[in-house]
Write a protein that holds these residues in place. Structure first.
Motif, PDB file in Angstrom:
ATOM      1  N   PHE A   6       0.853  -1.190   0.000  1.00  0.00           N
ATOM      2  CA  PHE A   6       0.000   0.000   0.000  1.00  0.00           C
ATOM      3  C   PHE A   6       0.888   1.239   0.000  1.00  0.00           C
ATOM      4  O   PHE A   6       1.626   1.478   0.954  1.00  0.00           O
ATOM      5  CB  PHE A   6      -0.920  -0.013   1.221  1.00  0.00           C
ATOM      6  N   LEU A   7       0.813   2.014  -1.077  1.00  0.00           N
ATOM      7  CA  LEU A   7       1.634   3.209  -1.233  1.00  0.00           C
ATOM      8  C   LEU A   7       1.176   4.301  -0.274  1.00  0.00           C
ATOM      9  O   LEU A   7      -0.001   4.655  -0.237  1.00  0.00           O
ATOM     10  CB  LEU A   7       1.541   3.711  -2.683  1.00  0.00           C
ATOM     11  N   THR A  58       0.811   7.758   0.258  1.00  0.00           N
ATOM     12  CA  THR A  58       0.781   9.078  -0.387  1.00  0.00           C
ATOM     13  C   THR A  58       0.477  10.173   0.619  1.00  0.00           C
ATOM     14  O   THR A  58       0.559  11.350   0.292  1.00  0.00           O
ATOM     15  CB  THR A  58      -0.309   9.134  -1.471  1.00  0.00           C
ATOM     16  N   HIS A  64      -4.136   8.544   1.143  1.00  0.00           N
ATOM     17  CA  HIS A  64      -4.887   7.339   0.820  1.00  0.00           C
ATOM     18  C   HIS A  64      -4.673   6.266   1.881  1.00  0.00           C
ATOM     19  O   HIS A  64      -3.640   6.244   2.562  1.00  0.00           O
ATOM     20  CB  HIS A  64      -4.471   6.816  -0.558  1.00  0.00           C
ATOM     21  N   TYR A  91       6.015   2.243   0.992  1.00  0.00           N
ATOM     22  CA  TYR A  91       4.913   1.288   0.963  1.00  0.00           C
ATOM     23  C   TYR A  91       4.839   0.552   2.290  1.00  0.00           C
ATOM     24  O   TYR A  91       5.875   0.203   2.869  1.00  0.00           O
ATOM     25  CB  TYR A  91       5.135   0.217  -0.116  1.00  0.00           C
ATOM     26  N   HIS A 127      -8.397   3.984  -2.938  1.00  0.00           N
ATOM     27  CA  HIS A 127      -7.024   4.319  -3.316  1.00  0.00           C
ATOM     28  C   HIS A 127      -7.039   5.449  -4.324  1.00  0.00           C
ATOM     29  O   HIS A 127      -8.088   5.964  -4.685  1.00  0.00           O
ATOM     30  CB  HIS A 127      -6.267   3.096  -3.836  1.00  0.00           C
ATOM     31  N   ARG A 180      -6.740   5.619  -7.374  1.00  0.00           N
ATOM     32  CA  ARG A 180      -7.408   5.394  -8.650  1.00  0.00           C
ATOM     33  C   ARG A 180      -8.921   5.299  -8.493  1.00  0.00           C
ATOM     34  O   ARG A 180      -9.612   4.982  -9.439  1.00  0.00           O
ATOM     35  CB  ARG A 180      -6.843   4.134  -9.307  1.00  0.00           C
ATOM     36  N   ASP A 240      -1.729  -1.210  -4.159  1.00  0.00           N
ATOM     37  CA  ASP A 240      -1.000  -0.586  -5.260  1.00  0.00           C
ATOM     38  C   ASP A 240       0.016  -1.552  -5.868  1.00  0.00           C
ATOM     39  O   ASP A 240       0.434  -1.384  -7.008  1.00  0.00           O
ATOM     40  CB  ASP A 240      -0.274   0.664  -4.758  1.00  0.00           C
ATOM     41  N   SER A 300       1.429  -4.033 -10.292  1.00  0.00           N
ATOM     42  CA  SER A 300       1.847  -2.749  -9.737  1.00  0.00           C
ATOM     43  C   SER A 300       1.148  -1.610 -10.472  1.00  0.00           C
ATOM     44  O   SER A 300       1.141  -1.567 -11.697  1.00  0.00           O
ATOM     45  CB  SER A 300       3.364  -2.585  -9.864  1.00  0.00           C
ATOM     46  N   ALA A 301       0.567  -0.704  -9.702  1.00  0.00           N
ATOM     47  CA  ALA A 301      -0.024   0.521 -10.241  1.00  0.00           C
ATOM     48  C   ALA A 301       0.783   1.686  -9.692  1.00  0.00           C
ATOM     49  O   ALA A 301       0.811   1.899  -8.484  1.00  0.00           O
ATOM     50  CB  ALA A 301      -1.486   0.637  -9.837  1.00  0.00           C
ATOM     51  N   TRP A 319       1.946   5.546  -8.892  1.00  0.00           N
ATOM     52  CA  TRP A 319       1.252   6.658  -8.254  1.00  0.00           C
ATOM     53  C   TRP A 319       0.416   7.462  -9.234  1.00  0.00           C
ATOM     54  O   TRP A 319      -0.727   7.797  -8.978  1.00  0.00           O
ATOM     55  CB  TRP A 319       2.284   7.550  -7.599  1.00  0.00           C
ATOM     56  N   THR A 342      -3.113  -0.405 -14.424  1.00  0.00           N
ATOM     57  CA  THR A 342      -2.267  -1.273 -13.613  1.00  0.00           C
ATOM     58  C   THR A 342      -1.392  -2.099 -14.539  1.00  0.00           C
ATOM     59  O   THR A 342      -1.834  -2.533 -15.599  1.00  0.00           O
ATOM     60  CB  THR A 342      -3.141  -2.185 -12.733  1.00  0.00           C
TER      61      THR A 342
END
Length: 184
Positions: free
Chosen positions: A77-78, A80, A83, A101, A118, A120, A127, A139-140, A142, A147
């Motif tokens: 989980f990124l 940011t 989020h 992450y 998230h 998106r 993520d 992987s998606a 930022w 994805t």
């Protein structure tokens, strides 16, 4: 380190759990910006027009479960700052361009249920996620609205057959942006 959630203890990942990925991607617009060049094939996916994000994410996970022997998955989980990262007090690992992450060893059920939104949209998917055997990586990044995935040809063939997945093969040096989408 372990954290509690849903009445269970979950292992938090360390830099050694992502050493195979960290520092092995290439800056730019190709799929290898998100996925290291170690897989047989690459693709991108995003919800098809008119398909609910929840249905899309469930279809992606169902296809991956069908192609993967039972084993733990790593969920990333990124952080940011804006989020849900599920475990806000857990230690972080650094990936890509020193992005932080939270990495947790869990499974497909948690990939679809832990997150409350998230960058998106309102979806639940992490993520970044991959099985313990590293047979594929999702992987998606930022700033992408799609994805990326690296996997075997068989896994990507299964994803491409799923009408709710909307997977498109890309070469490792090809621009990963799907037709009709734009970079933010």
């Amino acid at each position: 380190m372990r954290v509690d959630k849903d009445g269970r203890r979950w292992r938090i990942g360390t830099p050694s759990d992502v050493a195979w990925l960290a520092g092995h991607t290439t800056p730019g617009v190709s799929v290898t910006a998100a996925i290291p060049p170690v897989f047989d094939a690459y693709a991108t996916f995003h919800p098809p027009d008119g398909v609910d994000l929840n249905a899309h994410e469930h279809a992606v996970v169902a296809e991956l479960v069908g192609c993967t022997p039972e084993q733990p998955w790593w969920l990333g989980f990124l952080d940011t700052g804006a989020h849900d990262i599920v475990f806000p007090h857990a230690p972080r690992v650094s990936l890509y361009w020193d992005w932080s992450y939270v990495l947790v060893q869990a499974g497909p059920e948690q990939a679809l249920s832990w997150r409350t939104g998230h960058m998106r949209g309102d979806g639940a998917l992490p993520d970044l996620f991959f099985p313990a055997d590293r047979s594929w990586l999702v992987s998606a990044l930022w700033d992408d609205t799609w994805t990326d995935i690296g996997a075997s040809v068989a896994v990507l063939t299964a994803l491409r057959r799923g009408p709710l997945v909307n997977a498109r093969l890309v070469g490792p040096d090809e621009d990963a942006c799907p037709p009709g989408l734009t970079r933010d």
